[in-house]
Design an enzyme around this catalytic site. Structure first.
Site: not given
Lengths: 160, 87
Positions: A65, A80
């Site tokens: 992620h 992110h």
């Protein structure tokens, strides 16, 4: 767009979608720029590309992620995907790179199952920031502050 | 040189949000500060360094400071970690 000499570093949109100011994000760590300054994009597709024309992967989180990339000139970029997506523990993230890999503009970092992540995570808003401890004397010059953006479009640059 | 050993209790480990707070605190001091965990060592003043160590919950870490303000640095960092329920 790269014509102004090689002192500036251009950061490109890693995902296609709509630009969002960091201050509008739901997570205080990003909204208050505790990690660093930059921009966020609400993605409309799960393909995550490199935000740099030339760089390397410092850190490909095993959960897929988040990605830390080095510009090779000091500043480090953090991409992110989504808010609190670390909790998904990798579900919905097909990581395509490894720590140490070199990246170009057309390198795919990850393929995200957007539908699944949208259901499981509080948000898919994706901040792209330069970490505070690596920015040095560079300043951020925003090239886009709102509106739609395609992956590969310049969104901000680091200037001395 | 001053060091402490602490156990990470945050269920998600030492990730972005708590890492950011600790790094910010570490940068307030002149000392060199490192974090050691599972055979790896990282610069506690670098967000990327900390995050790439992927310290998980339940892991023990050593925070070591070297410099004139090492004592103050360790005290402050320990406080920040406790305040943020990291350790």
């Amino acid at each position: 767009m790269g014509l102004f000499g090689n002192k500036n570093i251009t950061i490109y949109a890693p995902v296609s979608g709509t630009i969002k100011q960091l201050s509008k994000l739901t997570d205080a760590t990003f909204a208050q720029k505790i990690l660093g300054d930059g921009l966020a994009i609400t993605p409309n597709s799960g393909e995550v590309k490199s935000p740099l024309a030339k760089g390397s992967v410092i850190n490909a989180f095993h959960t897929g992620h988040a990605y830390g990339l080095s510009t090779g000139k000091g500043p480090e970029v953090l991409v992110h995907f989504g808010m609190d997506t670390v909790m998904l523990d990798g579900k919905g993230f097909d990581v395509k790179v490894a720590t140490g890999d070199k990246v170009k503009l057309d390198t795919t970092l990850c393929e995200v199952d957007l539908k699944s992540v949208k259901k499981e995570a509080p948000s898919v808003d994706t901040p792209i920031i330069i970490t505070n401890d690596s920015i040095g004397t560079y300043k951020i010059n925003f090239l886009k502050k709102s509106g739609k953006v395609e992956a590969g479009e310049p969104i901000f640059e680091l200037v001395k | 040189m001053k060091s402490i050993t602490v156990k990470i209790i945050d269920p998600v480990g030492l990730h972005a949000r708590p890492a950011a707070v600790v790094v910010k605190e570490a940068n307030n001091f002149g000392s060199d500060i490192v974090i050691k965990a599972n055979g790896k060592e990282g610069n506690l003043k670098s967000i990327m360094n900390i995050m790439s160590m992927a310290v998980k919950t339940g892991e023990e870490v050593i925070i070591e400071a070297n410099g004139d303000d090492a004592e103050a640095a360790i005290t402050a960092i320990e406080k920040v970690m406790k305040d943020n329920k990291l350790v």
